[in-house]
Design a protein around this motif. Structure first.
Motif, mmCIF file in Angstrom:
data_model
loop_
_atom_site.group_PDB
_atom_site.id
_atom_site.type_symbol
_atom_site.label_atom_id
_atom_site.label_comp_id
_atom_site.label_asym_id
_atom_site.label_seq_id
_atom_site.Cartn_x
_atom_site.Cartn_y
_atom_site.Cartn_z
ATOM 1 N N SER A 152 0.692 -1.460 -0.058
ATOM 2 C CA SER A 152 -0.087 -0.151 0.284
ATOM 3 C C SER A 152 0.952 1.361 0.008
ATOM 4 C CB SER A 152 -0.967 0.115 1.295
ATOM 5 O OG SER A 152 -1.995 -0.738 0.969
ATOM 6 N N PHE A 153 2.020 1.156 0.577
ATOM 7 C CA PHE A 153 2.726 2.323 0.723
ATOM 8 C C PHE A 153 4.285 2.220 0.279
ATOM 9 C CE2 PHE A 153 4.926 1.093 4.525
ATOM 10 C CZ PHE A 153 4.035 0.312 5.164
ATOM 11 N N PHE A 154 4.755 0.887 -0.172
ATOM 12 C CA PHE A 154 6.207 0.819 -0.468
ATOM 13 C C PHE A 154 6.188 -0.042 -1.741
ATOM 14 C CE2 PHE A 154 10.493 -0.487 -0.100
ATOM 15 C CZ PHE A 154 11.049 0.561 0.580
ATOM 16 N N TRP A 155 6.744 0.383 -2.749
ATOM 17 C CA TRP A 155 6.922 -0.338 -4.096
ATOM 18 C C TRP A 155 8.037 -0.779 -4.536
ATOM 19 C CZ3 TRP A 155 2.601 -2.303 -6.170
ATOM 20 C CH2 TRP A 155 2.541 -2.642 -7.218
ATOM 21 N N GLY A 156 8.685 -1.929 -3.918
ATOM 22 C CA GLY A 156 9.822 -2.477 -4.451
ATOM 23 C C GLY A 156 11.193 -1.591 -4.273
ATOM 24 N N LYS A 157 11.687 -1.344 -5.618
ATOM 25 C CA LYS A 157 12.758 -0.382 -5.517
ATOM 26 C C LYS A 157 12.553 1.046 -5.529
ATOM 27 C CE LYS A 157 15.814 -3.687 -7.524
ATOM 28 N NZ LYS A 157 16.618 -4.317 -9.139
ATOM 29 N N ALA A 158 11.236 1.325 -6.118
ATOM 30 C CA ALA A 158 10.716 2.596 -5.995
ATOM 31 C C ALA A 158 10.727 3.200 -4.728
ATOM 32 C CB ALA A 158 9.509 2.847 -6.629
ATOM 33 N N GLY A 159 10.604 2.283 -3.505
ATOM 34 C CA GLY A 159 10.576 2.793 -2.246
ATOM 35 C C GLY A 159 9.269 3.446 -1.627
ATOM 36 N N PRO A 160 9.167 4.191 -0.566
ATOM 37 C CA PRO A 160 7.824 4.329 -0.087
ATOM 38 C C PRO A 160 6.981 5.283 -1.103
ATOM 39 C CG PRO A 160 9.714 5.323 1.304
ATOM 40 C CD PRO A 160 10.451 4.748 0.155
ATOM 41 N N GLN A 161 5.818 4.904 -1.015
ATOM 42 C CA GLN A 161 4.689 5.510 -1.671
ATOM 43 C C GLN A 161 3.435 6.091 -1.178
ATOM 44 O OE1 GLN A 161 5.173 5.774 -5.560
ATOM 45 N NE2 GLN A 161 7.166 4.793 -4.859
#
Lengths: 674, 256
Positions: free
Chosen positions: A406-415
């Motif tokens: 919900s708030f963390f997307w792999g290498k993209a990090g925090p979302q």
């Protein structure tokens, strides 16, 4: 709460952690899974075609910067507002919600709808079937046909979560599901009072638990709660300055964080138990869960595990209630009038009967694993919204488990953009909650569309599955879908500009309704309940008296006869239940022995020709009186065993009898209501 | 036991209280004050041969379980029936318009004339339709069953277990669940088990009878979706009742 958590510098671990906390054992609810396992699970499933159509339309609309409804989301006269009852909803509930329904009728004017009776939700009806009856296919809302804001009234065992998820893709949907008519009445009064002059202090609290040795809460505290609070604080400086330039004044929010060691149950108790509770509350923590059949499941599942839990390494036994905040921790003196809450926690909003995630990994059975006796809404939000002195307006949370994607997307990090947009809409724009959470629906549509493309490619061998990518997409898809809104989707925060000192909340007027415990009273009075609105639901085709129904005379006579018979039956069942509830405060089991059974008679309340050898009397509060049989100065173990078997049988039998009578009476009420 | 119900044999061990049959008011007395005239009786006389009593009980338990399963499944079956009618029958539910396969099951087939008769302008007095008298007949039967159930379920119950006519034990169960049991001195462990099973059967079968009523009301609510008339759920009651009765007769006739 679950997470695909960080480990050192590795942005995505080798295994995925599915870690709702099992309150009975104190352990994580499910073992870890590898991305390959999740990927396999994803490849075995597909998204229903009609839902997919809506999701794709939604995803396209998002790309074109238009989603939801072409209207000002704050103006119900443009968006419309409707309430959906089950076709056989209890009229007493409709009546209890009357103040809210009338308020919305004034606001939505021509675009106001009550779907009940023949117009209501029918058993097993899908979103598509329901909308089709009102000349709506897939696609954005058309408030002239079906309002954009839709409030579902009823428990998810009657109107399913699936219906809510599907409808929520294009509409702003909330749900009310209380145990008692009183709570519906309290909620309706709370909304009315909040919208008629309540001005809360603009205060938002961000509550972030971070338990020891627990990667999930560590991640949510550091990557969601804290940065979200900080970002909103920074954004507020910007939007306040802009408003000031334009000569406008926006609420000056006090944004506070309660993190880690501050995030205890005592803190939450003090926060929600006082009349100074924040207008907006965001919490991220584990939600507690219990095995199917555990007596704590219905009252406690989804309760918020606080900092008091020492973590999985130190605490390896059942989780006591001292570690989590449950609905019953809120006393009836609590007043949450006007509050809106967001719980990021497993089962924070509700629990489905069947496990939606990991069923195939641990079982050879094709069926989903049954994890609860039925779908249910979590007790904490229900309690918060149904408080007798004033209830929260809405609670957003998860059905099933909440995931770190919900708030963390792999290498993209925090979302945290989705959360940020949602809160900005509430705090700055004063938008209705149903519109504020639309960003979650947009994300769901986007992820679903992408997931479908991937699955199609894999299915037709255009691509080999990338386990990690697919696992994350599939998990994120289910996670995004399972956010639901509890409460009226049209409610808005009622806050002042922040210049006045904080004040105690007013209480809603006391509501005089029959005692909730008296099931019998509800049964016996329901026939007298009248529908609250002049627009009481009668299908147009049915209303015409001139219609020839064939066999009409026979049926008319049948209707009259049956009405009398059922009325009598209801009355008798009511008497029975009333007596049962009032007088069945104890259960007594007696065991006699006779040398000559043919001489045994039952006279004046006892057997004659037989000797009383054992007696057990169990009081409703658990006090038990036992007279043990003795033989030659010692306990007669043979007779004692027989007696105790009879006690057990009697206990089971009485429970079943009461349940069955209640069920029969409820069915009757549904049948004979107007 | 209501005469009009096609119940499996296991239910036939009940005899309604004379007072209940006369339609007197319910007794909510405690065991200590209850006149025997208002007691419904369950009398189970078991065969005495080796293993025969156990086999008899096992068959009765199987019948009861099958009945419970049927009661549990009936609303879903009806829901399926209704949804298929809705999707295939469109606006007109005349017999020839029913989707293929719906008439394969006797209970569903028996329901069709009722559904047909509920439709506006529909008059089906033909051989396949619903005769006028059938409505009144079904209503009268249903009323009788309701009255009998009231007497049966909500009264005191006396449960007797006999072995080749010899009384093994007798239990009295009050309306609120109190149980008084008298055992014969020297009753053997196997005999005690027989009465315990008999008592469980008796109490469970009483609940099943009450559940039948719930099933009928649930069924009526589902059928009501098809009834294009005000008060549709009430009108659907006799149809739901007939439906359940047909289902029950299948268990009875299967000699479980």
């Amino acid at each position: 709460m679950n997470s695909d958590t960080l480990s050192g510098n590795e942005p995505f671990p080798e295994t995925l952690i599915f870690n709702g906390i099992d309150g009975a054992s104190g352990r994580y609810l499910l073992p870890e899974m590898t991305p390959a396992q999740v990927s396999a699970l994803a490849q075995g499933q597909s998204i229903e075609p009609d839902l997919l159509q809506d999701l794709e339309i939604r995803a396209d609309l998002v790309k074109n910067k238009h989603a939801g409804v072409e209207a000002d989301p704050r103006d119900l006269a443009q968006t419309g507002w409707g309430v959906i009852f089950a076709h056989d909803a209890d009229p007493a509930i409709i009546e209890a919600l009357d103040p809210l329904i009338r308020l919305r009728q004034e606001q939505a004017s021509e675009r106001f709808k009550v779907y009940s009776g023949a117009d209501g939700h029918r058993p097993g009806e899908s979103k598509g079937d329901f909308l089709e009856r009102y000349e709506m296919g897939p696609g954005p809302a058309n408030p002239d046909k079906v309002p954009y804001y839709l409030l579902i009234v009823g428990d998810p065992a009657t109107i399913t979560y699936r219906f809510q998820y599907q409808l929520d893709v294009q509409y702003a949907v909330g749900r009310l599901a209380f145990d008692t008519v009183d709570e519906y009445a309290h909620y309706a009064q709370s909304v009315v009072q909040a919208e008629k002059g309540l001005r809360l202090s603009p205060r938002a609290t961000f509550f972030g638990v971070s338990n020891s040795d627990d990667r999930a809460t560590s991640m949510s505290s550091d990557n969601l709660v804290q940065p979200l609070a900080e970002k909103l604080l920074a954004l507020q400086a910007g939007w306040s300055a802009e408003a000031s330039k334009a000569g406008k004044q926006l609420p000056q929010w006090t944004i506070e964080t309660l993190l880690k060691e501050q995030a205890t149950k005592a803190t939450l108790n003090a926060l929600l138990g006082s009349s100074q509770a924040p207008a907006l509350l965001f919490s991220a923590s584990h939600g507690i869960s219990f095995p199917n059949g555990d007596p704590r499941q219905l009252p406690h599942q989804g309760a918020l595990i606080c900092q008091d839990w020492p973590g999985p390494e130190i605490w390896r036994e059942a989780i006591p209630q001292d570690f989590y905040f449950a609905g019953e921790d809120l006393s009836s003196d609590a007043n949450l009038l006007g509050t809106v809450a967001f719980f990021f926690a497993c089962y924070g909003a509700g629990t489905p009967q069947e496990d939606e995630f990991a069923h195939q990994i641990w079982s050879d059975q094709p069926q989903r694993r049954v994890i609860a006796p039925h779908d249910f809404v979590a007790a904490l939000p229900r309690r918060m919204m149904g408080l007798p002195k004033g209830g929260a307006l809405a609670v957003v949370g998860h059905v099933e488990r909440a995931w770190g994607v919900s708030f963390f997307w792999g290498k993209a990090g925090p979302q945290i953009q989705v959360f940020q947009d949602c809160f900005q809409r509430l705090m700055k724009g004063n938008y209705p909650i149903g519109y504020a959470v639309e960003e979650f629906n947009n994300r769901y549509a986007e992820i679903s569309s992408e997931l479908t493309v991937q699955l199609e490619d894999i299915r037709y061998r255009l691509k080999n599955p990338k386990d990690m990518e697919l696992a994350r997409l599939w998990t994120a898809n289910n996670d995004a879908r399972n956010y639901i809104l509890l409460g009226d989707p049209a409610v808005r925060l009622s806050v002042g500009d922040g210049s006045a000192p904080p004040q105690d909340r007013p209480s809603i007027p006391e509501i005089a309704i029959q005692p909730a415990a008296a099931t019998a009273a509800t049964v016996s009075t329901v026939t007298a309940v009248t529908l609250p609105l002049e627009t009481a639901p009668v299908a147009p085709s049915v209303a015409a008296a001139a219609v020839d129904y064939g066999l009409i005379d026979s049926f008319k006579q049948a209707q009259a006869n049956l009405s009398g018979t059922l009325g009598n039956f209801v009355s008798r069942l009511s008497d029975f239940l009333g007596k049962a509830l009032d007088e069945a405060t104890s259960l007594e089991v007696s065991t006699y022995v006779s040398e000559d059974m043919s001489q045994v008679k039952y006279e004046a309340g006892q057997f004659t020709g037989a000797r009383l050898r054992a007696l057990t009397r169990i009081e409703i509060d658990g006090d038990t009186l036992i007279c043990v049989p003795e033989s030659d100065g010692e306990v007669d173990t043979t007779l004692w065993k027989i007696h105790m078997d009879m006690v057990q049988q009697a206990q089971i039998s009485r429970t079943e009898l009461l349940k069955t009578v209640v069920s029969a009476a409820t069915g009757l009420v549904d049948l004979i209501k107007p | 036991m209501p005469d009009e119900l096609n119940l499996p044999q296991v239910f036939q061990h009940w005899q309604a209280a004379p007072a209940a049959k006369a339609g007197n008011e319910l007794s909510f007395e405690a065991l200590s004050a209850a006149p025997m005239a208002q007691v419904s009786q369950w009398i189970l006389d078991l065969p005495a041969g080796s293993g025969e009593a156990e086999a008899f009980l096992a068959q009765a338990e199987a019948q009861l379980q099958a009945t419970q399963a049927l009661l549990e499944a009936a609303p879903q079956r009806l829901e399926l029936f209704v949804s298929r009618l809705e999707s295939g029958g469109e606006a007109h539910y005349a017999l020839e318009a029913f989707p293929a396969g719906l008439t394969e099951q006797p209970a569903e087939a028996a329901l069709l004339p009722w559904v047909d008769a509920f439709q506006p302008g529909q008059i089906s007095f033909g051989a396949e339709g619903l005769a006028k008298g059938q409505v009144g007949e079904a209503v009268a039967q249903f009323q009788q069953v309701v009255n009998d159930l009231l007497g049966q379920v909500l009264h005191l119950a006396q449960v007797e277990t006999r072995l080749e006519g010899q009384l093994l034990a007798r239990s009295l169960v009050s309306w609120k669940g109190d149980v008084d049991t008298t055992w014969g001195e020297g009753t053997q462990a196997e005999e005690r088990k027989l009465h315990q099973r008999s008592l469980a059967l008796a109490l469970t079968s009483r609940l099943a009878m009450l559940s039948m009523f719930t099933t009928v009301t649930q069924g009526a609510a589902k059928i009501a979706v098809l009834v294009a008339a005000p008060g549709g759920a009430l009108l659907a009651l006799p149809a739901a009742w007939k439906y359940l009765n047909t289902l029950l007769s299948q268990i009875r006739d299967s000699h479980l």
